[in-house]
Design a protein around this motif. Structure first.
Motif, mmCIF file in Angstrom:
data_model
loop_
_atom_site.group_PDB
_atom_site.id
_atom_site.type_symbol
_atom_site.label_atom_id
_atom_site.label_comp_id
_atom_site.label_asym_id
_atom_site.label_seq_id
_atom_site.Cartn_x
_atom_site.Cartn_y
_atom_site.Cartn_z
ATOM 1 N N ALA A 197 0.839 -1.193 0.000
ATOM 2 C CA ALA A 197 0.000 0.000 0.000
ATOM 3 C C ALA A 197 0.873 1.242 0.000
ATOM 4 C CB ALA A 197 -0.921 0.010 1.224
ATOM 5 N N ILE A 198 0.393 2.277 -0.664
ATOM 6 C CA ILE A 198 1.009 3.601 -0.616
ATOM 7 C C ILE A 198 -0.028 4.556 -0.060
ATOM 8 C CG2 ILE A 198 2.102 5.456 -1.931
ATOM 9 C CD1 ILE A 198 2.733 3.352 -4.100
ATOM 10 N N VAL A 199 0.354 5.328 0.939
ATOM 11 C CA VAL A 199 -0.536 6.317 1.546
ATOM 12 C C VAL A 199 0.174 7.666 1.514
ATOM 13 C CG1 VAL A 199 -1.794 7.005 3.629
ATOM 14 C CG2 VAL A 199 -1.540 4.564 3.075
ATOM 15 N N THR A 200 -0.537 8.709 1.101
ATOM 16 C CA THR A 200 0.017 10.057 1.210
ATOM 17 C C THR A 200 -0.656 10.764 2.379
ATOM 18 O OG1 THR A 200 -1.600 11.084 -0.291
ATOM 19 C CG2 THR A 200 0.413 10.166 -1.274
ATOM 20 N N ALA A 201 0.093 11.654 3.021
ATOM 21 C CA ALA A 201 -0.428 12.314 4.226
ATOM 22 C C ALA A 201 0.177 13.692 4.381
ATOM 23 C CB ALA A 201 -0.127 11.468 5.462
ATOM 24 N N GLY A 202 -0.530 14.513 5.167
ATOM 25 C CA GLY A 202 -0.014 15.826 5.527
ATOM 26 C C GLY A 202 -0.177 16.851 4.424
ATOM 27 N N PRO A 210 13.297 31.571 0.454
ATOM 28 C CA PRO A 210 13.820 30.749 1.552
ATOM 29 C C PRO A 210 13.071 30.887 2.868
ATOM 30 C CG PRO A 210 15.608 31.850 0.388
ATOM 31 C CD PRO A 210 14.334 32.462 -0.117
ATOM 32 N N VAL A 211 12.184 31.875 2.984
ATOM 33 C CA VAL A 211 11.480 32.142 4.243
ATOM 34 C C VAL A 211 10.006 31.773 4.165
ATOM 35 C CG1 VAL A 211 10.854 33.947 5.909
ATOM 36 C CG2 VAL A 211 13.116 33.980 4.803
ATOM 37 N N ARG A 212 9.359 32.046 3.047
ATOM 38 C CA ARG A 212 7.906 31.917 2.936
ATOM 39 C C ARG A 212 7.521 30.728 2.056
ATOM 40 N NH1 ARG A 212 9.410 37.231 1.806
ATOM 41 N NH2 ARG A 212 8.777 38.788 3.346
ATOM 42 N N TYR A 213 6.312 30.214 2.302
ATOM 43 C CA TYR A 213 5.796 29.132 1.466
ATOM 44 C C TYR A 213 4.276 29.151 1.490
ATOM 45 C CZ TYR A 213 5.498 26.761 6.036
ATOM 46 O OH TYR A 213 5.229 26.446 7.349
ATOM 47 N N LEU A 214 3.668 28.467 0.497
ATOM 48 C CA LEU A 214 2.222 28.249 0.467
ATOM 49 C C LEU A 214 1.939 26.869 1.040
ATOM 50 C CD1 LEU A 214 1.410 29.446 -3.163
ATOM 51 C CD2 LEU A 214 1.252 30.779 -1.052
ATOM 52 N N SER A 215 0.925 26.770 1.910
ATOM 53 C CA SER A 215 0.583 25.472 2.492
ATOM 54 C C SER A 215 -0.849 25.511 2.995
ATOM 55 C CB SER A 215 1.561 25.131 3.626
ATOM 56 O OG SER A 215 1.424 23.775 4.013
ATOM 57 N N ASN A 216 -1.209 24.569 3.865
ATOM 58 C CA ASN A 216 -2.562 24.500 4.409
ATOM 59 C C ASN A 216 -2.510 23.945 5.829
ATOM 60 O OD1 ASN A 216 -2.785 21.454 4.217
ATOM 61 N ND2 ASN A 216 -2.496 21.963 2.055
ATOM 62 N N HIS A 217 -3.684 23.740 6.424
ATOM 63 C CA HIS A 217 -3.764 23.377 7.839
ATOM 64 C C HIS A 217 -3.718 21.872 8.110
ATOM 65 C CE1 HIS A 217 -4.486 27.460 9.135
ATOM 66 N NE2 HIS A 217 -5.495 27.588 8.289
ATOM 67 N N SER A 218 -3.456 21.052 7.107
ATOM 68 C CA SER A 218 -3.465 19.608 7.339
ATOM 69 C C SER A 218 -2.425 19.217 8.396
ATOM 70 C CB SER A 218 -3.163 18.866 6.037
ATOM 71 O OG SER A 218 -3.033 17.478 6.272
ATOM 72 N N SER A 219 -2.864 18.373 9.359
ATOM 73 C CA SER A 219 -1.965 17.919 10.421
ATOM 74 C C SER A 219 -1.260 16.618 10.069
ATOM 75 C CB SER A 219 -2.757 17.705 11.717
ATOM 76 O OG SER A 219 -3.665 16.623 11.566
ATOM 77 N N GLY A 220 -1.817 15.846 9.127
ATOM 78 C CA GLY A 220 -1.279 14.538 8.796
ATOM 79 C C GLY A 220 -1.860 13.405 9.633
ATOM 80 N N ARG A 221 -2.678 13.721 10.637
ATOM 81 C CA ARG A 221 -3.160 12.683 11.563
ATOM 82 C C ARG A 221 -3.961 11.594 10.856
ATOM 83 N NH1 ARG A 221 -4.024 17.203 15.053
ATOM 84 N NH2 ARG A 221 -2.593 17.147 16.833
ATOM 85 N N GLN A 222 -4.865 12.000 9.945
ATOM 86 C CA GLN A 222 -5.705 10.984 9.318
ATOM 87 C C GLN A 222 -4.888 10.065 8.420
ATOM 88 O OE1 GLN A 222 -9.558 10.510 9.700
ATOM 89 N NE2 GLN A 222 -8.189 8.764 9.535
ATOM 90 N N GLY A 223 -3.987 10.634 7.637
ATOM 91 C CA GLY A 223 -3.150 9.803 6.778
ATOM 92 C C GLY A 223 -2.246 8.885 7.571
ATOM 93 N N TYR A 224 -1.658 9.405 8.648
ATOM 94 C CA TYR A 224 -0.798 8.576 9.487
ATOM 95 C C TYR A 224 -1.584 7.424 10.096
ATOM 96 C CZ TYR A 224 3.176 11.835 9.394
ATOM 97 O OH TYR A 224 4.249 12.597 9.011
ATOM 98 N N VAL A 279 -4.469 10.686 0.882
ATOM 99 C CA VAL A 279 -5.047 11.471 1.978
ATOM 100 C C VAL A 279 -4.432 12.868 2.051
ATOM 101 C CG1 VAL A 279 -5.728 11.363 4.413
ATOM 102 C CG2 VAL A 279 -5.149 9.265 3.205
ATOM 103 N N ALA A 280 -3.235 13.034 1.508
ATOM 104 C CA ALA A 280 -2.511 14.304 1.653
ATOM 105 C C ALA A 280 -3.313 15.470 1.090
ATOM 106 C CB ALA A 280 -1.162 14.208 0.952
ATOM 107 N N ALA A 281 -3.167 16.604 1.743
ATOM 108 C CA ALA A 281 -3.758 17.854 1.257
ATOM 109 C C ALA A 281 -2.709 18.542 0.385
ATOM 110 C CB ALA A 281 -4.171 18.739 2.428
ATOM 111 N N VAL A 282 -2.689 18.154 -0.875
ATOM 112 C CA VAL A 282 -1.648 18.636 -1.794
ATOM 113 C C VAL A 282 -2.026 20.024 -2.307
ATOM 114 C CG1 VAL A 282 -0.397 18.123 -3.922
ATOM 115 C CG2 VAL A 282 -1.200 16.248 -2.460
ATOM 116 N N ALA A 283 -1.070 20.937 -2.290
ATOM 117 C CA ALA A 283 -1.320 22.278 -2.820
ATOM 118 C C ALA A 283 -1.626 22.196 -4.315
ATOM 119 C CB ALA A 283 -0.108 23.167 -2.570
ATOM 120 N N ASP A 284 -2.687 22.859 -4.739
ATOM 121 C CA ASP A 284 -3.061 22.831 -6.153
ATOM 122 C C ASP A 284 -2.096 23.643 -7.010
ATOM 123 O OD1 ASP A 284 -5.372 21.216 -5.846
ATOM 124 O OD2 ASP A 284 -6.465 22.952 -5.085
#
Length: 405
Positions: A197-202, A210-224, A279-284
Protein backbone atom coordinates in the motif's frame (compact mmCIF):
# COMPACT_ATOMS: atom_id res chain seq x y z
CA UNK A 1 -5.35 12.06 22.94
CA UNK A 2 -6.99 10.29 25.89
CA UNK A 3 -4.29 7.59 26.11
CA UNK A 4 -2.39 6.23 29.08
CA UNK A 5 0.82 4.31 29.69
CA UNK A 6 2.04 2.22 32.58
CA UNK A 7 5.66 3.18 33.23
CA UNK A 8 7.95 0.68 34.95
CA UNK A 9 11.05 2.42 36.31
CA UNK A 10 13.97 0.02 36.65
CA UNK A 11 17.01 0.28 38.88
CA UNK A 12 19.58 2.29 36.96
CA UNK A 13 21.10 5.75 37.08
CA UNK A 14 18.98 6.67 34.04
CA UNK A 15 15.88 6.43 36.26
CA UNK A 16 16.00 10.20 36.70
CA UNK A 17 15.19 10.55 32.98
CA UNK A 18 11.96 8.65 33.57
CA UNK A 19 10.71 11.52 35.71
CA UNK A 20 11.32 13.83 32.76
CA UNK A 21 9.48 11.33 30.54
CA UNK A 22 6.40 11.55 32.77
CA UNK A 23 6.39 15.33 32.36
CA UNK A 24 6.90 15.09 28.60
CA UNK A 25 4.02 12.63 28.21
CA UNK A 26 1.75 14.87 30.31
CA UNK A 27 2.64 17.77 28.03
CA UNK A 28 1.50 15.63 25.08
CA UNK A 29 -1.78 14.66 26.74
CA UNK A 30 -0.84 11.12 27.83
CA UNK A 31 -1.46 10.08 31.45
CA UNK A 32 1.01 7.88 33.29
CA UNK A 33 0.75 5.29 36.06
CA UNK A 34 4.02 4.22 37.61
CA UNK A 35 5.50 1.02 38.97
CA UNK A 36 8.78 1.75 40.74
CA UNK A 37 11.00 -1.29 41.23
CA UNK A 38 13.04 -1.85 44.38
CA UNK A 39 16.15 -0.95 42.44
CA UNK A 40 14.44 2.11 41.02
CA UNK A 41 13.81 3.47 44.52
CA UNK A 42 17.59 3.72 44.95
CA UNK A 43 17.62 6.46 42.32
CA UNK A 44 14.20 8.19 42.45
CA UNK A 45 11.54 8.34 45.13
CA UNK A 46 7.90 7.28 44.94
CA UNK A 47 6.95 10.81 46.02
CA UNK A 48 8.71 12.33 42.99
CA UNK A 49 6.99 9.95 40.59
CA UNK A 50 3.63 10.50 42.26
CA UNK A 51 3.95 14.28 42.18
CA UNK A 52 4.70 14.26 38.47
CA UNK A 53 2.20 11.58 37.42
CA UNK A 54 -0.59 12.72 39.71
CA UNK A 55 -1.47 9.14 40.64
CA UNK A 56 -0.52 6.46 43.14
CA UNK A 57 2.90 4.90 42.58
CA UNK A 58 3.00 1.11 42.95
CA UNK A 59 6.10 -0.53 44.41
CA UNK A 60 5.24 -3.79 46.17
CA UNK A 61 3.47 -6.91 44.92
CA UNK A 62 2.49 -7.72 48.52
CA UNK A 63 1.07 -4.28 49.38
CA UNK A 64 -2.48 -5.13 50.52
CA UNK A 65 -3.67 -1.53 50.25
CA UNK A 66 -2.41 -1.20 46.68
CA UNK A 67 -3.89 -4.58 45.74
CA UNK A 68 -7.28 -3.60 47.16
CA UNK A 69 -7.25 -0.34 45.19
CA UNK A 70 -5.98 -1.88 41.94
CA UNK A 71 -4.85 -5.48 41.74
CA UNK A 72 -1.71 -6.22 39.78
CA UNK A 73 -3.68 -8.07 37.07
CA UNK A 74 -5.91 -5.06 36.51
CA UNK A 75 -2.88 -2.77 36.65
CA UNK A 76 -1.23 -4.79 33.89
CA UNK A 77 -4.20 -4.23 31.59
CA UNK A 78 -5.43 -0.77 32.56
CA UNK A 79 -3.21 1.26 30.22
CA UNK A 80 -2.82 1.37 26.45
CA UNK A 81 0.90 0.60 26.51
CA UNK A 82 3.50 -0.55 29.05
CA UNK A 83 6.85 1.27 28.99
CA UNK A 84 9.94 0.01 30.82
CA UNK A 85 12.46 2.84 31.26
CA UNK A 86 15.16 2.27 32.17
CA UNK A 87 15.02 -1.36 31.08
CA UNK A 88 17.95 -2.95 32.86
CA UNK A 89 19.66 -6.18 31.80
CA UNK A 90 17.97 -7.86 34.76
CA UNK A 91 14.45 -6.78 33.77
CA UNK A 92 15.04 -7.83 30.15
CA UNK A 93 16.28 -11.23 31.29
CA UNK A 94 13.36 -11.83 33.65
CA UNK A 95 10.80 -10.71 31.06
CA UNK A 96 12.33 -12.91 28.35
CA UNK A 97 12.27 -15.98 30.59
CA UNK A 98 8.87 -15.38 32.22
CA UNK A 99 10.20 -14.78 35.72
CA UNK A 100 7.62 -13.09 37.95
CA UNK A 101 9.35 -12.30 41.22
CA UNK A 102 8.09 -8.78 41.91
CA UNK A 103 5.34 -6.39 40.90
CA UNK A 104 7.10 -5.21 37.74
CA UNK A 105 7.87 -8.65 36.32
CA UNK A 106 4.49 -10.05 37.38
CA UNK A 107 2.83 -7.19 35.52
CA UNK A 108 4.91 -7.84 32.41
CA UNK A 109 3.93 -11.51 32.46
CA UNK A 110 0.23 -10.82 33.06
CA UNK A 111 -0.33 -8.00 30.58
CA UNK A 112 -2.40 -8.20 27.43
CA UNK A 113 -0.70 -5.08 26.02
CA UNK A 114 2.50 -4.59 24.07
CA UNK A 115 5.60 -3.44 25.93
CA UNK A 116 8.11 -0.78 24.91
CA UNK A 117 11.57 -1.20 26.43
CA UNK A 118 14.17 1.58 26.71
CA UNK A 119 17.37 -0.34 27.53
CA UNK A 120 20.00 1.26 29.77
CA UNK A 121 23.12 -0.53 30.99
CA UNK A 122 26.88 -0.84 30.66
CA UNK A 123 27.99 -1.31 27.06
CA UNK A 124 29.48 -4.76 27.78
CA UNK A 125 26.25 -5.88 29.40
CA UNK A 126 24.24 -4.60 26.47
CA UNK A 127 26.47 -6.27 23.87
CA UNK A 128 26.63 -9.60 25.72
CA UNK A 129 25.17 -12.63 23.94
CA UNK A 130 22.72 -13.19 26.79
CA UNK A 131 21.25 -9.66 26.64
CA UNK A 132 21.05 -9.67 22.84
CA UNK A 133 19.32 -13.07 22.93
CA UNK A 134 16.82 -11.77 25.50
CA UNK A 135 16.10 -8.70 23.35
CA UNK A 136 15.58 -10.92 20.29
CA UNK A 137 13.19 -13.16 22.23
CA UNK A 138 11.11 -10.23 23.44
CA UNK A 139 11.03 -8.67 19.96
CA UNK A 140 9.77 -11.95 18.48
CA UNK A 141 6.90 -11.81 20.98
CA UNK A 142 5.92 -8.31 19.85
CA UNK A 143 7.92 -6.07 22.21
CA UNK A 144 9.08 -2.69 20.95
CA UNK A 145 12.45 -1.06 21.65
CA UNK A 146 13.81 2.48 21.65
CA UNK A 147 17.55 3.04 22.02
CA UNK A 148 19.93 2.67 23.61
CA UNK A 149 22.03 5.62 22.47
CA UNK A 150 25.80 5.69 22.19
CA UNK A 151 27.78 7.91 24.53
CA UNK A 152 29.68 8.14 27.77
CA UNK A 153 28.03 6.27 30.62
CA UNK A 154 28.03 6.76 34.38
CA UNK A 155 30.64 4.00 34.71
CA UNK A 156 33.02 5.97 32.50
CA UNK A 157 32.88 3.64 29.50
CA UNK A 158 31.72 4.75 26.05
CA UNK A 159 29.38 2.93 23.67
CA UNK A 160 25.79 1.76 23.24
CA UNK A 161 24.02 1.65 26.56
CA UNK A 162 22.74 5.13 27.40
CA UNK A 163 18.96 5.26 27.75
CA UNK A 164 17.30 7.22 24.96
CA UNK A 165 16.36 10.79 25.82
CA UNK A 166 12.84 11.40 27.20
CA UNK A 167 11.60 13.34 24.18
CA UNK A 168 12.80 10.56 21.86
CA UNK A 169 11.08 7.91 23.96
CA UNK A 170 7.94 10.04 23.99
CA UNK A 171 8.03 10.25 20.18
CA UNK A 172 8.09 6.46 19.92
CA UNK A 173 5.31 6.15 22.52
CA UNK A 174 3.12 8.58 20.58
CA UNK A 175 3.75 6.64 17.36
CA UNK A 176 3.03 3.31 19.05
CA UNK A 177 -0.24 4.59 20.50
CA UNK A 178 -1.54 5.20 16.97
CA UNK A 179 -1.64 1.44 16.37
CA UNK A 180 -3.31 -1.54 18.02
CA UNK A 181 -1.31 -2.09 21.21
CA UNK A 182 -3.06 -5.26 22.34
CA UNK A 183 -1.31 -8.61 22.06
CA UNK A 184 -4.55 -10.03 20.63
CA UNK A 185 -4.35 -7.43 17.88
CA UNK A 186 -0.73 -8.37 17.23
CA UNK A 187 -1.69 -12.03 16.84
CA UNK A 188 -4.94 -11.40 14.96
CA UNK A 189 -5.33 -12.54 11.33
CA UNK A 190 -3.63 -10.21 8.83
CA UNK A 191 -6.00 -10.04 5.85
CA UNK A 192 -3.69 -7.67 3.95
CA UNK A 193 -0.55 -9.76 4.43
CA UNK A 194 1.35 -9.81 1.15
CA UNK A 195 -0.32 -6.62 -0.11
CA UNK A 196 1.56 -3.36 -0.74
CA UNK A 197 0.00 0.00 0.00
CA UNK A 198 1.01 3.60 -0.62
CA UNK A 199 -0.54 6.32 1.55
CA UNK A 200 0.02 10.06 1.21
CA UNK A 201 -0.43 12.31 4.23
CA UNK A 202 -0.01 15.83 5.53
CA UNK A 203 0.29 19.11 3.64
CA UNK A 204 2.77 20.10 0.99
CA UNK A 205 4.84 23.27 1.21
CA UNK A 206 5.42 25.27 -1.95
CA UNK A 207 8.33 27.69 -1.41
CA UNK A 208 8.05 31.33 -2.43
CA UNK A 209 11.53 32.19 -1.17
CA UNK A 210 13.82 30.75 1.55
CA UNK A 211 11.48 32.14 4.24
CA UNK A 212 7.91 31.92 2.94
CA UNK A 213 5.80 29.13 1.47
CA UNK A 214 2.22 28.25 0.47
CA UNK A 215 0.58 25.47 2.49
CA UNK A 216 -2.56 24.50 4.41
CA UNK A 217 -3.76 23.38 7.84
CA UNK A 218 -3.47 19.61 7.34
CA UNK A 219 -1.97 17.92 10.42
CA UNK A 220 -1.28 14.54 8.80
CA UNK A 221 -3.16 12.68 11.56
CA UNK A 222 -5.71 10.98 9.32
CA UNK A 223 -3.15 9.80 6.78
CA UNK A 224 -0.80 8.58 9.49
CA UNK A 225 -3.63 6.69 11.17
CA UNK A 226 -4.64 5.03 7.89
CA UNK A 227 -1.05 4.01 7.15
CA UNK A 228 -0.77 2.50 10.63
CA UNK A 229 -4.14 0.72 10.36
CA UNK A 230 -3.20 -0.84 7.02
CA UNK A 231 0.13 -1.96 8.48
CA UNK A 232 -1.69 -3.47 11.47
CA UNK A 233 -3.71 -5.56 8.99
CA UNK A 234 -0.49 -6.90 7.48
CA UNK A 235 0.10 -4.61 4.52
CA UNK A 236 3.57 -3.40 3.60
CA UNK A 237 3.01 0.36 3.65
CA UNK A 238 4.96 3.24 2.15
CA UNK A 239 3.83 6.48 3.81
CA UNK A 240 4.70 9.49 1.65
CA UNK A 241 4.35 12.43 4.00
CA UNK A 242 4.62 16.16 3.77
CA UNK A 243 5.93 18.18 6.75
CA UNK A 244 4.04 17.46 9.98
CA UNK A 245 4.52 18.08 13.70
CA UNK A 246 3.20 14.70 14.90
CA UNK A 247 4.97 11.44 15.70
CA UNK A 248 5.61 9.15 12.73
CA UNK A 249 3.85 5.75 12.93
CA UNK A 250 6.03 2.73 13.66
CA UNK A 251 4.91 0.18 11.07
CA UNK A 252 5.04 1.98 7.71
CA UNK A 253 8.12 2.92 5.71
CA UNK A 254 8.37 6.73 5.93
CA UNK A 255 9.19 8.75 2.81
CA UNK A 256 9.44 12.44 3.74
CA UNK A 257 8.83 15.12 1.11
CA UNK A 258 7.97 18.83 1.10
CA UNK A 259 6.52 19.86 -2.25
CA UNK A 260 3.78 18.47 -4.46
CA UNK A 261 6.32 17.67 -7.18
CA UNK A 262 8.43 15.70 -4.68
CA UNK A 263 5.33 13.84 -3.48
CA UNK A 264 4.34 13.04 -7.07
CA UNK A 265 7.80 11.64 -7.79
CA UNK A 266 7.92 9.63 -4.55
CA UNK A 267 4.50 8.06 -5.13
CA UNK A 268 5.36 6.95 -8.67
CA UNK A 269 8.75 5.65 -7.52
CA UNK A 270 6.95 3.51 -4.92
CA UNK A 271 4.65 1.88 -7.51
CA UNK A 272 3.59 -0.83 -8.18
CA UNK A 273 1.26 -1.38 -5.25
CA UNK A 274 -2.08 -3.04 -4.56
CA UNK A 275 -3.56 -0.07 -2.71
CA UNK A 276 -3.17 3.69 -3.04
CA UNK A 277 -4.84 6.00 -0.52
CA UNK A 278 -4.41 9.70 -1.33
CA UNK A 279 -5.05 11.47 1.98
CA UNK A 280 -2.51 14.30 1.65
CA UNK A 281 -3.76 17.85 1.26
CA UNK A 282 -1.65 18.64 -1.79
CA UNK A 283 -1.32 22.28 -2.82
CA UNK A 284 -3.06 22.83 -6.15
CA UNK A 285 -0.63 25.57 -7.17
CA UNK A 286 2.97 26.61 -6.58
CA UNK A 287 4.81 29.85 -7.25
CA UNK A 288 6.03 30.06 -10.84
CA UNK A 289 9.40 31.20 -9.57
CA UNK A 290 11.21 30.64 -6.29
CA UNK A 291 13.75 33.28 -5.36
CA UNK A 292 16.93 32.32 -3.55
CA UNK A 293 16.84 35.44 -1.41
CA UNK A 294 14.04 36.71 0.81
CA UNK A 295 11.66 38.81 -1.27
CA UNK A 296 11.55 42.35 0.07
CA UNK A 297 8.32 44.32 0.31
CA UNK A 298 8.13 46.62 -2.73
CA UNK A 299 7.23 50.27 -2.51
CA UNK A 300 3.69 51.18 -3.48
CA UNK A 301 1.87 47.86 -3.21
CA UNK A 302 2.01 44.09 -2.82
CA UNK A 303 4.50 42.02 -4.76
CA UNK A 304 2.94 40.04 -7.63
CA UNK A 305 2.82 36.27 -7.15
CA UNK A 306 2.44 34.16 -10.26
CA UNK A 307 1.17 30.61 -9.71
CA UNK A 308 1.39 27.47 -11.82
CA UNK A 309 -0.53 24.23 -11.42
CA UNK A 310 0.98 21.36 -9.48
CA UNK A 311 0.85 17.77 -10.76
CA UNK A 312 -2.39 15.94 -10.02
CA UNK A 313 -1.07 12.98 -8.03
CA UNK A 314 -4.35 11.11 -7.66
CA UNK A 315 -5.28 11.42 -11.34
CA UNK A 316 -1.78 10.45 -12.46
CA UNK A 317 -1.88 7.26 -10.38
CA UNK A 318 -5.30 6.39 -11.83
CA UNK A 319 -3.88 6.79 -15.35
CA UNK A 320 -0.64 4.94 -14.62
CA UNK A 321 0.11 1.63 -16.33
CA UNK A 322 1.02 0.54 -12.76
CA UNK A 323 -2.37 1.57 -11.42
CA UNK A 324 -3.10 -0.20 -8.11
CA UNK A 325 -6.04 -2.58 -7.81
CA UNK A 326 -7.75 -0.12 -5.44
CA UNK A 327 -7.32 3.65 -5.61
CA UNK A 328 -8.91 5.67 -2.80
CA UNK A 329 -9.04 9.46 -2.93
CA UNK A 330 -10.10 12.00 -0.33
CA UNK A 331 -12.36 14.98 -0.94
CA UNK A 332 -11.95 17.57 1.80
CA UNK A 333 -14.65 20.16 1.18
CA UNK A 334 -16.13 23.13 3.05
CA UNK A 335 -19.46 23.20 1.18
CA UNK A 336 -21.59 21.05 -1.16
CA UNK A 337 -19.55 18.14 0.19
CA UNK A 338 -21.37 15.22 -1.40
CA UNK A 339 -21.88 16.81 -4.81
CA UNK A 340 -18.24 17.86 -5.08
CA UNK A 341 -16.98 14.50 -3.82
CA UNK A 342 -19.10 12.52 -6.29
CA UNK A 343 -17.88 14.71 -9.14
CA UNK A 344 -14.27 14.32 -8.02
CA UNK A 345 -14.49 10.52 -8.06
CA UNK A 346 -15.65 10.59 -11.68
CA UNK A 347 -13.17 13.29 -12.69
CA UNK A 348 -10.17 11.53 -11.15
CA UNK A 349 -11.37 8.06 -12.24
CA UNK A 350 -10.58 6.57 -8.81
CA UNK A 351 -12.39 3.60 -7.29
CA UNK A 352 -13.46 5.19 -4.00
CA UNK A 353 -13.68 8.74 -2.71
CA UNK A 354 -13.82 9.49 0.99
CA UNK A 355 -15.75 12.72 1.51
CA UNK A 356 -15.34 14.78 4.63
CA UNK A 357 -16.49 18.22 5.66
CA UNK A 358 -13.48 20.31 6.74
CA UNK A 359 -15.39 23.51 7.38
CA UNK A 360 -14.77 22.98 11.13
CA UNK A 361 -11.61 21.77 12.86
CA UNK A 362 -11.24 18.50 10.96
CA UNK A 363 -7.89 19.19 9.27
CA UNK A 364 -6.12 19.97 12.53
CA UNK A 365 -8.47 18.15 14.90
CA UNK A 366 -8.63 14.70 16.46
CA UNK A 367 -11.96 13.50 14.96
CA UNK A 368 -13.39 12.90 11.51
CA UNK A 369 -16.65 11.85 9.87
CA UNK A 370 -16.13 9.93 6.64
CA UNK A 371 -18.54 9.19 3.80
CA UNK A 372 -17.18 6.45 1.52
CA UNK A 373 -18.43 6.80 -2.07
CA UNK A 374 -18.04 3.84 -4.42
CA UNK A 375 -19.73 2.43 -7.52
CA UNK A 376 -21.80 0.25 -5.20
CA UNK A 377 -23.15 3.12 -3.13
CA UNK A 378 -22.35 5.43 -0.24
CA UNK A 379 -21.57 4.59 3.37
CA UNK A 380 -21.50 7.17 6.12
CA UNK A 381 -19.27 6.36 9.09
CA UNK A 382 -20.03 7.98 12.47
CA UNK A 383 -17.97 10.89 13.73
CA UNK A 384 -15.14 9.28 15.68
CA UNK A 385 -11.45 9.57 16.41
CA UNK A 386 -9.23 9.62 13.35
CA UNK A 387 -7.64 6.36 14.55
CA UNK A 388 -11.05 4.65 14.74
CA UNK A 389 -12.04 6.06 11.35
CA UNK A 390 -8.78 4.76 9.89
CA UNK A 391 -9.40 1.28 11.25
CA UNK A 392 -12.94 1.27 9.83
CA UNK A 393 -11.73 2.33 6.39
CA UNK A 394 -8.87 -0.18 6.46
CA UNK A 395 -11.25 -3.02 7.33
CA UNK A 396 -13.34 -2.08 4.30
CA UNK A 397 -10.22 -2.11 2.14
CA UNK A 398 -9.34 -5.57 3.48
CA UNK A 399 -12.92 -6.75 2.80
CA UNK A 400 -12.61 -5.49 -0.78
CA UNK A 401 -9.60 -7.72 -1.35
CA UNK A 402 -11.34 -10.61 0.36
CA UNK A 403 -14.20 -10.26 -2.11
CA UNK A 404 -11.99 -9.93 -5.17
CA UNK A 405 -9.37 -12.57 -4.35
Amino acid sequence: MNKSVLLIIGGGIAAYKSLLLIRELARRGVTTRVILTKGGTQFVTPLSAQALSGSTVFTDLWDLTAESEMGHIELSRSSDLIVVAPATANILAQAAHGVAGDLATTTLLATDKRVLYAPAMNVRMYESEATQANIATLAERGALFVGPDAGEMACGEFGDGRMAEPDGIADVIMAALQGDMTLDGLRAPKPLLGRRAIVTAGPTREPIDPVRYLSNHSSGRQGYAIAQALADLGAQVDLVTGPTAIAKPLGPNIIAVETAEQMHAAVHAALPADIFVAVAAVADWRPAQQTHKKTKKPEGGPAPLQLVENPDILRSVCLSDKRPNLVVGFAAETHDVMELARAKRVRKDCDWIVANDVSGDVMGGQENEMIIITDAGETRLPKQSKQAAARALSRRIAAHFGETS
